[in-house]
Design a protein around this motif. Structure first.
Motif, PDB file in Angstrom:
ATOM      1  N   PRO A 112      -8.229   1.692  -4.845  1.00 25.48           N
ATOM      2  CA  PRO A 112      -8.699   2.296  -3.645  1.00 25.48           C
ATOM      3  C   PRO A 112      -7.782   3.515  -3.410  1.00 25.48           C
ATOM      4  O   PRO A 112      -6.304   3.323  -3.381  1.00 25.48           O
ATOM      5  CB  PRO A 112      -8.715   1.425  -2.653  1.00 25.48           C
ATOM      6  CG  PRO A 112      -8.638   0.084  -3.250  1.00 25.48           C
ATOM      7  CD  PRO A 112      -7.895   0.143  -4.750  1.00 25.48           C
ATOM      8  N   ALA A 171      -3.609  -0.132  -3.019  1.00 21.40           N
ATOM      9  CA  ALA A 171      -4.162   0.948  -2.526  1.00 21.40           C
ATOM     10  C   ALA A 171      -3.208   2.161  -2.599  1.00 21.40           C
ATOM     11  O   ALA A 171      -1.874   1.836  -2.258  1.00 21.40           O
ATOM     12  CB  ALA A 171      -4.860   0.748  -1.233  1.00 21.40           C
ATOM     13  N   ILE A 228     -10.281  -2.968  -0.589  1.00 15.40           N
ATOM     14  CA  ILE A 228      -9.373  -3.815  -1.163  1.00 15.40           C
ATOM     15  C   ILE A 228     -10.383  -5.373  -0.961  1.00 15.40           C
ATOM     16  O   ILE A 228     -10.420  -6.124  -1.951  1.00 15.40           O
ATOM     17  CB  ILE A 228      -8.060  -4.194  -0.263  1.00 15.40           C
ATOM     18  CG1 ILE A 228      -7.222  -3.037  -0.553  1.00 15.40           C
ATOM     19  CG2 ILE A 228      -7.477  -5.423  -0.668  1.00 15.40           C
ATOM     20  CD1 ILE A 228      -5.988  -3.053   0.185  1.00 15.40           C
ATOM     21  N   ALA A 280      -8.962   1.659   3.350  1.00 13.38           N
ATOM     22  CA  ALA A 280      -8.098   0.820   2.426  1.00 13.38           C
ATOM     23  C   ALA A 280      -8.712  -0.639   2.393  1.00 13.38           C
ATOM     24  O   ALA A 280      -8.672  -1.291   1.426  1.00 13.38           O
ATOM     25  CB  ALA A 280      -6.895   1.320   2.568  1.00 13.38           C
ATOM     26  N   VAL A 311       1.005  -1.340  -0.093  1.00 20.64           N
ATOM     27  CA  VAL A 311      -0.034  -0.091  -0.005  1.00 20.64           C
ATOM     28  C   VAL A 311       0.867   1.130   0.159  1.00 20.64           C
ATOM     29  O   VAL A 311       2.038   1.309   0.754  1.00 20.64           O
ATOM     30  CB  VAL A 311      -0.867  -0.185   1.081  1.00 20.64           C
ATOM     31  CG1 VAL A 311      -1.863   1.306   1.412  1.00 20.64           C
ATOM     32  CG2 VAL A 311      -1.785  -1.102   1.139  1.00 20.64           C
TER      33      VAL A 311
END
Length: 358
Positions: free
Chosen positions: A151, A129, A312, A308, A73
Motif C-alpha cells: 500500500p 505500508a 493492509i 493504509a 508503517v
C-alpha cells in the motif's frame, strides 16, 4: 539453572539466554515467542534468564522470519522543523496506534534525490505500508513495489508516473476567495510569494491566484509573483524587496506557512498597513490577527492512515484521490482596504489585525 551467567560485551543474544536457562536456542525462542509446545517450568527458566541478562527480543528479525512485512508503517515527509509535518504525523499515528502498527518517520528536506534514498531505506525495513509527501517528479521507481501489493499513499502532493492513493488539499477554492476579497477592497497590486514552481502545491495555488486576478479584471503582474522561496528568511527578504519598490504592492498572499512567517515579520516592521493573507495557519497567527487559508494536517494524516489500514486489511484496489477542503479565516490583516503607504510613515502603524476595523 546450573549454568553461570556468561560474560558479555555488547547486547545479549538469544543464545546467551538459552545457555543460562540450560535449553536449546530453539526452545528459548519458542518460549519467548509464547508458543504453546513449551513446558511451564522450561518457560519460567527462560523468562528468568532473559530478565537476568536484560535480553530484548529482536522484533524486526522475528517479523521478517514470520512474514514478508513488518508491523511498521513508513512516513516520508519534508522538513522535520515544519509544524505542518508534525501535525500530519500526529494524525497518521492516531489512526495506526490502536492497530499494533508502529510509525517510522524520515525526512527528505524536499530534495528529490534524497526522497529515493529515504524511501529505499523504508522498503529495506519491509514496511507494511508506505506514506509520503513527495518531492520527486517521477515515482516510477515505486511501480514494482505497488505491483507486489505494498500500500502506497501520497499526501499533500500527488504521485507522478505511478498510480497510487493520494490525499490532497483543495488548493484552489479559498485562494481564489482570498484574492476576490482583496479585490473587493480596492486592491489591484497584489503580490504572491510561493515555493518552487516544481512543487505541486505551489503550482496549484499560483494557478488559482492568477485565475482569480483575471476573474476580478486584474491583469496578473508577473513582477509581483515571486517563487522559489523556501523558508522564512528568504520570505522576509523577498517581502522587504517588494516594499522597497517605487510602486509596492498593497496586498500580499503567502502560499505556505513558512513563507507567511517571514513575510509577516517584515510587514510588522516595514509596513503594517499592507494587506496580507497566508496559506496554512501558524503559531501566533490568531494573536497577531493574520488572515489565513487554513487546513487541518491532522485530518489529512488520519485519512491517509485509514486508507493504509484498509489496504493492509483488504488488499490493493482502485486508487483513491481525496481532496480535503480548506477554509478562509478572516482575522483583520486580509480585510484592509487598498492604500498608498508613504515610505516616511512605514513602520509607525499598528500591527495587522490589532488596530480595529478599517
Amino acid at each position: 539453572m546450573t549454568a553461570e551467567i556468561p560474560p558479555r560485551q555488547g547486547r545479549t543474544t538469544l543464545q546467551d539466554v538459552a545457555r543460562l536457562a540450560g535449553v536449546s536456542a530453539k526452545t528459548a525462542a519458542r518460549a519467548i515467542n509464547g508458543e504453546s509446545n513449551v513446558r511451564s517450568d522450561t518457560r519460567e527458566r527462560v523468562f528468568t534468564a532473559a530478565a537476568t541478562l536484560k535480553f530484548r527480543p529482536n522484533r524486526l528479525a522475528r517479523e521478517l522470519r514470520q512474514s514478508a512485512r513488518t508491523g511498521a508503517v513508513g512516513l516520508v515527509i519534508g522538513n522535520l522543523d515544519n509544524p505542518f509535518y508534525s501535525q500530519l504525523a500526529a494524525g497518521v499515528d492516531h489512526a495506526l496506534r490502536e492497530h499494533d502498527l508502529e510509525l517510522i518517520i524520515a525526512s527528505t528536506d524536499d530534495e528529490p534525490e534524497r526522497e529515493k534514498v529515504v524511501v529505499q531505506a523504508m522498503l529495506e525495513r519491509r514496511v507494511t505500508a508506505l506514506m509520503l509527501v513527495p518531492s520527486a517528479t517521477d515515482h516510477s521507481y515505486l511501480e514494482g513495489e505497488r505491483q507486489l501489493g505494498l500500500p502506497i499513499i501520497f499526501l499533500d502532493r500527488p504521485p507522478v508516473t505511478v498510480v497510487a492513493d493520494s490525499v490532497l488539499w483543495d488548493n484552489h477554492t479559498d485562494v481564489r476567495k482570498a484574492v476576490h476579497e482583496l479585490a473587493t477592497r480596492g486592491h489591484r497590486r497584489i503580490s504572491a510569494l510561493a515555493d518552487s514552481p516544481e512543487l505541486f502545491t505551489a503550482t496549484e495555488r499560483l494557478t488559482a491566484f492568477r485565475e482569480a486576478l483575471t476573474e476580478a479584471g486584474i491583469a496578473p503582474d508577473e513582477t509581483l509573483i515571486l517563487t522559489s522561496i523556501h523558508d522564512a528568511t528568504s520570505a522576509a527578504s523577498a517581502t522587504a524587496d517588494l516594499l522597497a519598490r517605487d510602486d509596492p504592492p498593497t496586498a500580499i498572499i503567502a502560499l505556505n506557512n513558512r513563507i507567511s512567517i517571514g513575510a509577516v515579520s517584515t510587514l510588522l516592521r516595514d509596513d503594517p498597513t499592507c494587506a496580507f493573507v497566508g496559506f496554512d495557519d501558524f503559531d501566533l497567527g490568531e494573536t497577531l490577527g493574520i488572515s489565513v487559508v487554513t487546513n487541518d494536517p491532522r485530518e489529512m494524516g488520519n485519512y491517509a492512515g485509514q486508507i493504509a489500514l484498509r489496504r493492509i486489511r483488504e488488499g490493493t484496489g482502485t486508487p483513491e484521490r481525496i481532496s480535503l477542503p480548506t477554509r478562509l479565516v478572516q482575522r483583520g490583516s486580509g480585510e484592509r482596504p487598498a492604500s498608498s503607504p508613504h515610505p516616511s510613515t512605514r513602520g509607525s502603524r499598528p500591527a495587522p489585525g490589532l488596530s480595529g476595523s478599517d
